[in-house]
Design a protein around this motif. Structure first.
Motif, PDB file in Angstrom:
ATOM      1  N   ILE A 174       0.853  -1.191   0.000  1.00 44.81           N
ATOM      2  CA  ILE A 174       0.000   0.000   0.000  1.00 44.81           C
ATOM      3  C   ILE A 174       0.888   1.238   0.000  1.00 44.81           C
ATOM      4  CG2 ILE A 174      -2.075  -0.984   0.996  1.00 44.81           C
ATOM      5  CD1 ILE A 174      -1.071  -0.245   3.730  1.00 44.81           C
ATOM      6  N   SER A 241      11.987  -4.645  -0.728  1.00 46.35           N
ATOM      7  CA  SER A 241      11.453  -3.297  -0.729  1.00 46.35           C
ATOM      8  C   SER A 241      11.432  -2.810  -2.174  1.00 46.35           C
ATOM      9  CB  SER A 241      12.332  -2.402   0.133  1.00 46.35           C
ATOM     10  OG  SER A 241      13.624  -2.353  -0.408  1.00 46.35           O
ATOM     11  N   GLU A 244      14.745  -2.317  -3.763  1.00 45.29           N
ATOM     12  CA  GLU A 244      15.602  -3.480  -3.888  1.00 45.29           C
ATOM     13  C   GLU A 244      15.154  -4.357  -5.050  1.00 45.29           C
ATOM     14  OE1 GLU A 244      15.444  -5.978  -0.493  1.00 45.29           O
ATOM     15  OE2 GLU A 244      17.402  -6.852  -0.830  1.00 45.29           O
TER      16      GLU A 244
ATOM     17  N   ARG C 180      18.436  -6.244   2.347  1.00 46.98           N
ATOM     18  CA  ARG C 180      17.087  -5.659   2.328  1.00 46.98           C
ATOM     19  C   ARG C 180      17.049  -4.366   3.116  1.00 46.98           C
ATOM     20  NH1 ARG C 180      13.400  -9.913   4.897  1.00 46.98           N
ATOM     21  NH2 ARG C 180      11.737  -8.453   4.418  1.00 46.98           N
ATOM     22  N   TYR C 183      18.633  -1.479   1.323  1.00 45.43           N
ATOM     23  CA  TYR C 183      17.862  -0.948   0.202  1.00 45.43           C
ATOM     24  C   TYR C 183      16.502  -0.410   0.612  1.00 45.43           C
ATOM     25  CZ  TYR C 183      21.120  -2.265  -3.395  1.00 45.43           C
ATOM     26  OH  TYR C 183      22.215  -2.321  -4.202  1.00 45.43           O
ATOM     27  N   GLU C 184      16.111  -0.637   1.851  1.00 44.83           N
ATOM     28  CA  GLU C 184      14.813  -0.133   2.299  1.00 44.83           C
ATOM     29  C   GLU C 184      15.000   1.271   2.837  1.00 44.83           C
ATOM     30  OE1 GLU C 184      11.580   0.632   2.655  1.00 44.83           O
ATOM     31  OE2 GLU C 184      11.163  -1.510   2.907  1.00 44.83           O
ATOM     32  N   GLU C 185      14.330   2.255   2.168  1.00 43.65           N
ATOM     33  CA  GLU C 185      14.564   3.647   2.576  1.00 43.65           C
ATOM     34  C   GLU C 185      13.943   3.955   3.930  1.00 43.65           C
ATOM     35  OE1 GLU C 185      16.460   5.545   0.997  1.00 43.65           O
ATOM     36  OE2 GLU C 185      16.619   4.688  -1.019  1.00 43.65           O
ATOM     37  N   LEU C 187      13.881   2.537   6.666  1.00 40.01           N
ATOM     38  CA  LEU C 187      14.367   1.691   7.750  1.00 40.01           C
ATOM     39  C   LEU C 187      15.876   1.839   7.797  1.00 40.01           C
ATOM     40  CD1 LEU C 187      13.333  -0.853   9.489  1.00 40.01           C
ATOM     41  CD2 LEU C 187      14.166  -2.210   7.606  1.00 40.01           C
ATOM     42  N   ILE C 339       8.372   2.897   6.878  1.00 39.01           N
ATOM     43  CA  ILE C 339       7.521   2.025   6.050  1.00 39.01           C
ATOM     44  C   ILE C 339       6.054   2.368   6.255  1.00 39.01           C
ATOM     45  CG2 ILE C 339       6.862  -0.371   5.693  1.00 39.01           C
ATOM     46  CD1 ILE C 339       9.752  -1.061   6.556  1.00 39.01           C
ATOM     47  N   TYR C 340       5.731   2.683   7.533  1.00 40.01           N
ATOM     48  CA  TYR C 340       4.346   3.116   7.785  1.00 40.01           C
ATOM     49  C   TYR C 340       4.066   4.431   7.087  1.00 40.01           C
ATOM     50  CZ  TYR C 340       4.175  -0.510  11.287  1.00 40.01           C
ATOM     51  OH  TYR C 340       4.191  -1.721  11.911  1.00 40.01           O
ATOM     52  N   ARG C 342       5.469   5.523   4.421  1.00 39.49           N
ATOM     53  CA  ARG C 342       5.342   5.337   2.989  1.00 39.49           C
ATOM     54  C   ARG C 342       3.966   4.768   2.637  1.00 39.49           C
ATOM     55  NH1 ARG C 342       9.589   1.653   1.052  1.00 39.49           N
ATOM     56  NH2 ARG C 342       8.196   0.055   1.848  1.00 39.49           N
ATOM     57  N   ALA C 343       3.512   3.852   3.489  1.00 39.19           N
ATOM     58  CA  ALA C 343       2.241   3.201   3.177  1.00 39.19           C
ATOM     59  C   ALA C 343       1.070   4.150   3.330  1.00 39.19           C
ATOM     60  CB  ALA C 343       2.054   1.976   4.062  1.00 39.19           C
ATOM     61  N   TYR C 344       1.128   5.020   4.353  1.00 40.96           N
ATOM     62  CA  TYR C 344      -0.070   5.810   4.626  1.00 40.96           C
ATOM     63  C   TYR C 344       0.066   7.290   4.281  1.00 40.96           C
ATOM     64  CZ  TYR C 344      -1.460   1.586   7.025  1.00 40.96           C
ATOM     65  OH  TYR C 344      -1.782   0.302   7.294  1.00 40.96           O
ATOM     66  N   TYR C 346       2.114   8.500   1.606  1.00 40.10           N
ATOM     67  CA  TYR C 346       3.025   8.340   0.482  1.00 40.10           C
ATOM     68  C   TYR C 346       3.434   9.671  -0.115  1.00 40.10           C
ATOM     69  CZ  TYR C 346       5.027   6.286  -3.691  1.00 40.10           C
ATOM     70  OH  TYR C 346       5.884   5.917  -4.683  1.00 40.10           O
ATOM     71  N   LYS C 350       7.429  10.322  -0.096  1.00 33.63           N
ATOM     72  CA  LYS C 350       8.228  10.087  -1.293  1.00 33.63           C
ATOM     73  C   LYS C 350       9.325  11.131  -1.511  1.00 33.63           C
ATOM     74  CE  LYS C 350       9.120   7.450  -4.715  1.00 33.63           C
ATOM     75  NZ  LYS C 350       9.734   6.140  -4.447  1.00 33.63           N
ATOM     76  N   GLU C 353      12.191  10.625   0.973  1.00 34.61           N
ATOM     77  CA  GLU C 353      12.663   9.254   1.070  1.00 34.61           C
ATOM     78  C   GLU C 353      14.168   9.167   1.345  1.00 34.61           C
ATOM     79  OE1 GLU C 353      11.260   5.605  -1.639  1.00 34.61           O
ATOM     80  OE2 GLU C 353      12.676   6.925  -2.618  1.00 34.61           O
TER      81      GLU C 353
END
Lengths: 367, 515, 380
Positions: A174, A241, A244, C180, C183-185, C187, C339-340, C342-344, C346, C350, C353
Motif C-alpha cells: 500500500i 522493498s 531493492e 534488504r 535498500y529499504e529507505e 528503515l 515504512i508506515y 510510505r504506506a499511509y 506516500y 516520497k 525518502e
C-alpha cells in the motif's frame, strides 16, 4: 481408432498443457518486469492482463467451435483457402519455435547462473533433449499426460513461496496505485507475455473429449496462471522493498535463497532443479506443434522427422552460439510483441474474416 | 505389425515347417508290421519308448501298445488298458466302445498327431489290420506337490502356489472363480516345445480389444520353445527396451484370480510355475495380496512405505553423490562436519564409492539367491561384516555411504514385485551416473526422463501409467492408498472392463448399525 | 513399429556415446566435499593501517577432529580474497557454507562498507543466510581465539544469535536481511553485536548494533532495549521477558529488591501514522498480556493488580520513549516507521525518502501502552 480418438485429451490435460506453457514462459520474469514499470502495484497489472486475455481466449474458442474434426489449420484451409492457411501455419511455426527456443534458452541460462557455472550449456541441452524427445514424439496424448503428471508432481512449488511471506511486509503493497494508474496500465503489454500460450488451444481443441468446455478450459488455464503469478509477485513485493526489487535479476529465485530448514540449509538448489520440470512444459509442446505445423505445410506423413530435425537444429545452434542474458532479454522483449500480435490480434482478425466469409456465403446462397 | 519386429531375431529360420522335417506320408498303414517300422524310423534312438506286443482276444489279432516311459502313468496303463483289453470280449473297431477304463480316448489316423500325443504322455494302441490308432489319456509325469509360493510369500494369503502343470494351474484358478464366464483360450506355441498356453479371462468383463491384441501377439510367435513364462513375457511385451516389467508374473493363484476379476487376462504357460497377467499398470507392481487381508489403514500405510521406498531406492545414492560432490551448501553445519570427517580418509570420489558399494551389494544379493540356503546365510554374514565394518575401518568407504547403501538395499526389497525391484536397481545406476555428472540438475532431468518414459509405456496397448497419467481419480482408491473394499464399487478403469460395477452396496451402511 | 524401434536403437546408441563423451570430458562443476575448503565463518575488518583484512575459519576434515584452520589475509576486494585464501588452503575455497559473517567495529565506522560485499550477492552459489554479526573490537582478536578453548566459532556465534533473537535480546540479521535493510529507505539496518570477554575467555552477546542508512555505526542497544526494539518491529515472539524497577519499593542492603519482571504472553502492537504541521506523527499502541516471572518485593496482586499494572505500564512507556529519543538523536529509524509513513503518507514520504533518518528525528512518536497481568506464577 482414428487419430483424434487415439489422442483424446481430457479436460484437465487440456487445461494443464495451456497453463504449463503460460506459467513456464514467464513465471520468473513477470514480477520483475511489472515492478520495473508499475512498482509494487504490479499485481494489479497482472490481474488486468488476465482480464484482457479472456477476450482472445474466448475468440479462440469461438473460432474452434467451427471445427471439431481438424485443427485450426484444416479449418482455415477449408474456409479461407490454402494460401492463407499456409501463411498462418508458417507464422505459428515461427512463433512456437521462438517460444520453445526462449524457454530452452532461459532454462540453460538459469542452470548456468545458479547451478552449473562451468558446465557447457550444450551438454545440458543434449540431456534435456532426452525427455523432450520421448514425450514429443508421441504427440498430443502424451503431451497431455506429461503436463498433467508434472503439474501434480510440482504444484506445491509455488506454495513454498508462502514461507518467505512471513518475513515480508504487507505495508509494501500500500498505498494502492501510489503513482496513479498510468504506470499500472503502461505495464500491461509487458505482462501479456505471461499469458501467451493459450493459442495452442487452436491445435488441442479437436482432441478434447468434452469440446463444449474448451472455453472454460482456456479461462481456467488463464486463471491458474494468474493465480501463480499473482502469488509469486506479491511475495516478491512483500519481501523486497520497492528499491531493492529492481536491483535483483531474478527476485523469484533470490526469494527462495532465503528459506532455510533444519535439515536442508539451502533449498534453492533443489528448487531451481525442480523448476526444470516446469520449464519443460513450454518447450516440449511448442516444439511438437512447430513440427506439426511444418509437417502440415509439406503434407508430410509424420511429425517425428521434423521433430528430430528441429532438435538437431537447436543443438547445433546452441553449440555454435549461446545468447547472453541480455540478448535473451532482448529476444524475450521482441517475442512479447510478436506474441501480442499472434495471440491477441491474429485470433480476432481470423474470427472477423471467418464471420465475414460466412455472411458472404449466406448471401450468396439463393433465398 | 508387431510380429514383424518380434521375429527379427529368428529371421534365419524359415518357419517351423522348414525347420522340422515332415513325415513322408502322414497316414497310417493297415498293417501292424509296417506301422511298427515307421514308428522305429520316427523314434530312432528313443530308448524310453516302450513297445508292448500282445494278442487282442476279441479281435484275434496282434496289437501294439506304445508309450513314453516317464511321461505316462504306468499303473493306469497296466490296470486300465492292458487288463481290460486282455479280458474284454468286445471287438475293437471304429464303431464299438473302446473297452479300456480310461476317460480320454482319441482315434487317430495321422502320424503327426500320434507323435504329438505320445509326447504329451498318451499311450497309443495299434491294432493289426486297422489304419487307425487309439490314443489313451494316460498322462502322468513327474510332478511337484503344490507348495507355498517361493518368491511372493504372503502372511495371510493362501499358501498354494502354481506348479509346473498347466492344467493344475488352471484348476487352481477355477477354484477361486466358479463362474461359467471364465473362458479359456488355448494356443500351442513353440515349434519344438509345443507349449500349451491358455488365456483365462471373464468374457463378460474383460475388454475384447485387449484380448485381440494379446491373441494376435501370441499367434504371431514363431519360436522353437517357450520354456518359461518370463520368456513369453519378453516376447509379447510392448516395449522391449524398457527396464520396467510391463506384464506381471505371479506364482499366486489368489493374485491371478483377483486380477481376472478386475477384468484382466491371465496366461497360463504349461510347464511353468508362474502365470502372466496383463495388461499391467505401474501401480499394480506395488500391490500385494496381503494388502487386502490387512486392515485398510495399515495397508494404506504400507502402500506409502512402498512408494517412499521406490523413490528412495532410485534416488538416495544419486542424491548423496549430488550433495557431496556438487551441492554441499545444502548440508546443515553439523552434518557437514560429520560427512566431511567420514569422507576425508576415503581415496575414491563419491560416485566411485557409491557405484562400488552398490555393485558389491548386488553381487552379494545375486550370490545369496543362487546358493543353497545355509551357504546363502554365510554370504550374508560375510557381506555384513566385510561391508558393515571392515571396509569402513580400512578407510575405503565412508560410513555415511554404508548407511545410504543399506537404506537403498532395504528399500528395493520392500517392493512386493521382484521384477520391479530389479528394474529399480537398474534405474538407480543410471540416476547415479546422471548425478555424478550434473548434480541435482542431472537427477531432475533423469526423473523427467523416467516420468516421460513411464508415461509413454503401454501394456497390451493400455497405458501403463494409469491412473496417474492419464489421471483417473476414481482409481486412486487402490493406489497410493488402499481405501476400504466396500468403497471400491467399480473395477479399475485401467483394465478397460466392459462391466464397471463389481459389487453392490456391501455392508457398512447406515442401516447396519441399528441391527 | 519396427521403424520406431530402430530409431530407439539409434537413440540409445547416441545416448551411450554421449555419456561416454561426458565421462571423457569430465565435469567442470564437480568438486568433492573433502577437496573443497568450506569455511564456516568469515570476517572483515580494517587493520591499524586502515587496510581491509579478510578472516576465515575453515574446518579441516581429517584425523584430528574439530581441527580448524584460521587465516587473516590483507585484501583489496573480496573476490581477490578468494584467490588469496586459496593460496593458504589445500582445497579449493568455496564460499557456500558460511554460517556467520563478522564485521569489525572499525569497519563499521565507515560509510558504504556494505558495497564491498557485492561479490557475495553476485555469485549465485554463495550463501546469503549467514548470520551477520557486528564485533565490538578488532575481528583479528576473534579469529585468534583457538578453538580448543571454545566450541567452533561458527557454531557458537550462530547458536548465540539464533537462540537469543528468539528471546528478543538481539536481532537476527542474515546477509540477505542486511541487503534488504540497506535498500529499504524507510528503515535503518540493525545487527546483532558480540564482543570477547577476555577474562571469561568467552564470546559474549552484547545486544544490538544500530547503523545509519549508509551502514555507519550509530549506537548500541542492551538486552532490554533490544527486546523493546523487537516489540516495536513486531518481531518479538511470545515469551520475551522484560524487567522493570518499580519506584517506591524499598531496597535492602546490596540487593535491588524493587524489580518486577514479566514474560509477554501476548502482545498487540499497532502503529498509526499521520502527517501534520510539516512533521510525521506516529502513535504506537501496545496491549501487553503479561505473566509475572519475578517480583522481589511484597505486594498483594490479588487486590491491587491494577496499581502494579499501572506502574509497569508507566515504566514500559518511559523506556520506550527513551529508546525513541535515542533513535532520533542518532538520526536512525531501526523500527521502520518510514515504512508506515510510505504506506499511509506516500505523498509526503516520497520526496523525503532519501533523508528519512533526518526526517524521522523530527517526527513525533506517542505511546499508548497497556500492560495487563494475566498470571502471577505458582507463588504469591
Amino acid at each position: 481408432m482414428n487419430q483424434l480418438e487415439k489422442h483424446s485429451l481430457s479436460f484437465l490435460q487440456f487445461v494443464f498443457i495451456i497453463a504449463g506453457i503460460q506459467i513456464s514462459i514467464a513465471v520468473l520474469s513477470t514480477p520483475r518486469e511489472v515492478s520495473l514499470i508499475a512498482g509494487t502495484d504490479g499485481w494489479i497489472t497482472i490481474i488486468i492482463g488476465w482480464l484482457i486475455t479472456s477476450i482472445p481466449s474466448f475468440v479462440v474458442f469461438k473460432i474452434m467451435q467451427r471445427s471439431s474434426e481438424g485443427t485450426i489449420l484444416d479449418l482455415l484451409r477449408k474456409k479461407l483457402g490454402r494460401w492463407i492457411a499456409i501463411l498462418f501455419t508458417l507464422i505459428m511455426a515461427v512463433y512456437l519455435g521462438a517460444m520453445a527456443y526462449i524457454g530452452l534458452l532461459r532454462t540453460l541460462l538459469i542452470i548456468r547462473v545458479w547451478l552449473l557455472q562451468n558446465t557447457s550449456p550444450f551438454v545440458v541441452l543434449l540431456l534435456l533433449f532426452i525427455p523432450t524427445y520421448i514425450v514429443a514424439r508421441e504427440g498430443p496424448k502424451l503431451l497431455g499426460r506429461y503436463a498433467e503428471v508434472i503439474f501434480y508432481f510440482l504444484f506445491w512449488l509455488p506454495l513454498v513461496y508462502l514461507l518467505p511471506m512471513k518475513q515480508g511486509r504487507w505495508l509494501n503493497l500500500i498505498p494502492i496505485a501510489k503513482e496513479g494508474w498510468g504506470p499500472i496500465l503502461s505495464a500491461v503489454p509487458g505482462v501479456l507475455f505471461a499469458y501467451t500460450g493459450f493459442s495452442v488451444a487452436f491445435f488441442l481443441y479437436p482432441h478434447l473429449t468434452n469440446k463444449q468446455y474448451a472455453g472454460v478450459g482456456i479461462l481456467l488455464a488463464n486463471t491458474i496462471t494468474m493465480a501463480t503469478n499473482l502469488l509469486i509477485a506479491i511475495v516478491c513485493f512483500m519481501y523486497f522493498s520497492p528499491n531493492e526489487m529492481v536491483e535483483i535479476n531474478q527476485p523469484v529465485i533470490t526469494v527462495l535463497k532465503t528459506i532455510q530448514f533444519k535439515f536442508v540449509e539451502r533449498i534453492e538448489v533443489i528448487f531451481i532443479s525442480l523448476y526444470i520440470g516446469i520449464y519443460s512444459l513450454v518447450w516440449i509442446p511448442c516444439l511438437y506443434y512447430m513440427a506439426y505445423c511444418l509437417n502440415w505445410v509439406r503434407n508430410g506423413s509424420g511429425e517425428r522427422k521434423y521433430l528430430i530435425g528441429l532438435l538437431i537444429l537447436i543443438g547445433i545452434g546452441t553449440y555454435i552460439f549461446i545468447p547472453t542474458f541480455n540478448q535473451s532479454d532482448w529476444l524475450e522483449h521482441h517475442l512479447t510483441n510478436f506474441g501480442i500480435v499472434v495471440e491477441y490480434i491474429l485470433p480476432i482478425a481470423i474470427w472477423i474474416c471467418l464471420v465475414i466469409n460466412e455472411r458472404m456465403r449466406q448471401e450468396g446462397q439463393p433465398g | 505389425m508387431y510380429g514383424k519386429s518380434l521375429t527379427r531375431g529368428f529371421r534365419k529360420y524359415r518357419g517351423p515347417k522348414a525347420r522340422i522335417q515332415p513325415a513322408d506320408s502322414d497316414s497310417l498303414e493297415a498293417n501292424l508290421r509296417l506301422n511298427q517300422e515307421r514308428l522305429k524310423q520316427i523314434f530312432s534312438n528313443t530308448p524310453d519308448l516302450i513297445h508292448r506286443h500282445f494278442i487282442l482276444k476279441a479281435n484275434q489279432c496282434q496289437a501294439l501298445l506304445v508309450y513314453l516311459e516317464g511321461l505316462s502313468d504306468k499303473n493306469a496303463i497296466n490296470r486300465d488298458i492292458l487288463h481290460p483289453l486282455k479280458q474284454s470280449a468286445a471287438e475293437i473297431n471304429e464303431e464299438n466302445d473302446f473297452p479300456a477304463t480310461i476317460g480320454e480316448i482319441h482315434r487317430v489316423s495321422g502320424w503327426q498327431q500320434i507323435e504329438r500325443l505320445l509326447f504329451a504322455g498318451y499311450s497309443i494302441l495299434f491294432v493289426d489290420g486297422q489304419s487307425l490308432a487309439y490314443g489313451c489319456g494316460t498322462q502322468g509325469w513327474p510332478q511337484r506337490a503344490i507348495e507355498d509360493p517361493q518368491l511372493e510369500t504372503s502372511l495371510k494369503g493362501a499358501h498354494q502356489g502354481f506348479v509346473e502343470t498347466g492344467s493344475a494351474n488352471i484348476a487352481l484358478i477355477r477354484r477361486y472363480i466358479q463362474n461359467r464366464e471364465l473362458k479359456i483360450k488355448e494356443f500351442t506355441v513353440g515349434a519344438r516345445s509345443q507349449t500349451r498356453l491358455s488365456i483365462l479371462y471373464l468374457s463378460d468383463v474383460a475388454n475384447a480389444h485387449t484380448l485381440g491384441v494379446l491373441e494376435d501377439r501370441i499367434r504371431k510367435l514363431d519360436v522353437d520353445a517357450v520354456i518359461n513364462t518370463g520368456e513369453l513375457a519378453e516376447l509379447i511385451e510392448d516395449s522391449p527396451f524398457s527396464p520396467f516389467p510391463q506384464l506381471i508374473l505371479t506364482e499366486r493363484p489368489d493374485a491371478a484370480s483377483s486380477q481376472i476379476l478386475q477384468g484382466k487376462f491371465v496366461v497360463v504357460v504349461d510347464r511353468s510355475p508362474s502365470v502372466l497377467v496383463g495388461p499391467a499398470n505401474f501401480i499394480s507392481f506395488f500391490q500385494s495380496v496381503d494388502d487386502y487381508s490387512t486392515r485398510w489403514t495399515i495397508a494404506t500405510f504400507i502402500r506409502f512405505l512402498r512408494l517412499l521406498a521406490f523413490f528412495a531406492a532410485i534416488l538416495l545414492p544419486a542424491i548423496y553423490i549430488a550433495v557431496v560432490s556438487f551441492h554441499f551448501e545444502v548440508i546443515p553445519m553439523k552434518l557437514l562436519s560429520t560427512i566431511g570427517q567420514s569422507r576425508a580418509k576415503v581415496p575414491f570420489p563419491p560416485y566411485m564409492e557409491a557405484v562400488f558399494m552398490e555393485l558389491t551389494l548386488e553381487m552379494l544379493r545375486e550370490a545369496g539367491v543362487r546358493l543353497p540356503a545355509p551357504v546363502g546365510q554365510t554370504v550374508g554374514i560375510v557381506g555384513g561384516i566385510v561391508i558393515g565394518q571392515a571396509i569402513v575401518q580400512a578407510g575405503l568407504i565412508s560410513n555415511i555411504m554404508v548407511v545410504v547403501v543399506a537404506f537403498t538395499a532395504i528399500s528395493s526389497f520392500i517392493l512386493p514385485n521382484y521384477d520391479m525391484g530389479a528394474a529399480v536397481r537398474l534405474v538407480r545406476f543410471a540416476m547415479m551416473l546422471f548425478a555424478s555428472l550434473f548434480g541435482f540438475v542431472g537427477i531432475v532431468i533423469g526423473l523427467l526422463t523416467l516420468i516421460a518414459h513411464l508415461l509413454s509405456l503401454q501394456s497390451l496397448g493400455v497405458p501403463y501409467s494409469t491412473p496417474f497419467g492419464p489421471v483417473r481419480f476414481s482409481d486412486w482408491k487402490d493406489t497410493m492408498v488402499r481405501l476400504p473394499l466396500w468403497l471400491m464399487k467399480n473395477r479399475p478403469t485401467s483394465s478397460n472392463a466392459q462391466q464397471d460395477k463389481r459389487q453392490g452396496d456391501t455392508g457398512h451402511q447406515e442401516g447396519d448399525k441399528s441391527k | 513399429m519396427r521403424k520406431s524401434m530402430r530409431i530407439t536403437m539409434i537413440l540409445l546408441m547416441f545416448l551411450l556415446f554421449l555419456l561416454f563423451l561426458l565421462f571423457l570430458s569430465g565435469c567442470g562443476d564437480k568438486i568433492d566435499l573433502e577437496e573443497a575448503a568450506v569455511p564456516l565463518a568469515a570476517g572483515i575488518d580494517l587493520d591499524e593501517n586502515n587496510k581491509l583484512r579478510f578472516y576465515v575459519s575453515n574446518p579441516v576434515f581429517g584425523d584430528k577432529s574439530n581441527d580448524v584452520q584460521q587465516y587473516n589475509i590483507p585484501v583489496t576486494s573480496l573476490r581477490e580474497s578468494r584467490s588469496l585464501q586459496d593460496a593458504y588452503t589445500s582445497g579449493a575455497l568455496e564460499g557456500r557454507n558460511y554460517q556467520v559473517y563478522v564485521v569489525g567495529r572499525k569497519l563499521l565506522q565507515h560509510e558504504d562498507w556494505f558495497k564491498i560485499l557485492d561479490v557475495i550477492f553476485r555469485d549465485a552459489r554463495n550463501t546469503v543466510l549467514d548470520r551477520m554479526v557486528a564485533f565490538d573490537g578488532p575481528v583479528e582478536e576473534m579469529f585468534a581465539v583457538k578453538p580448543k578453548e571454545q566450541p567452533p566459532l561458527p557454531a557458537i556465534l550462530r547458536g548465540m544469535v539464533d537462540s537469543k533473537s528468539k528471546r528478543g535480546t538481539t536481532v537476527l540479521t542474515t546477509l540477505q536481511d542486511m541487503h534488504r535493510q540497506i535498500y529499504e529507505e524507510g528503515l535503518t539496518p540493525v545487527l546483532s553485536e558480540v564482543d570477547y570477554d577476555s577474562k571469561q575467555k568467552s564470546f559474549r552477546l552484547l545486544g544490538t548494533a544500530l547503523l545509519t542508512h549508509k551502514g555507519k555505526y550509530a549506537a548500541s542497544l542492551g538486552y532490554q532495549e533490544s527486546v523493546l526494539l523487537n516489540l516495536l518491529k513486531k518481531k518479538a515472539t511470545k515469551g520475551v521477558n522484560l524487567s522493570f524497577a518499580i519506584p517506591g519499593e524499598p531496597n535492602a542492603d546490596v540487593f535491588e529488591l524493587d524489580r518486577a519482571s514479566f514474560g509477554i504472553r501476548k502482545i498487540k502492537t499497532k502503529i498509526v501514522s499521520s502527517y501534520s504541521d510539516n512533521r510525521f506523527r506516529f502513535r504506537v499502541q501496545m496491549k501487553v498480556s503479561a505473566a509475572l516471572t519475578e517480583q522481589l518485593f511484597k505486594y498483594d496482586i490479588q487486590k491491587h493488580a491494577d496499581i502494579l499494572e499501572a506502574q509497569l505500564t508507566q515504566q514500559m512507556q518511559d523506556q520506550l520513549e527513551k529508546l525513541i529519543r535515542k533513535f532520533q538523536r542518532n538520526r536512525i529509524d531501526p523500527v521502520g516507521f518510514g515504512i508506515y509513513a510510505r504506506a499511509y503518507q506516500y505523498q509526503h514520504f516520497k520526496p523525503l525518502e532519501e533523508e528519512w533518518g533526518e526526517v524521522f528525528s523530527h517526527a513525533e512518536v506517542d505511546f499508548d501502552v497497556h500492560v495487563k497481568i494475566i498470571s502471577m506464577g505458582t507463588i504469591r
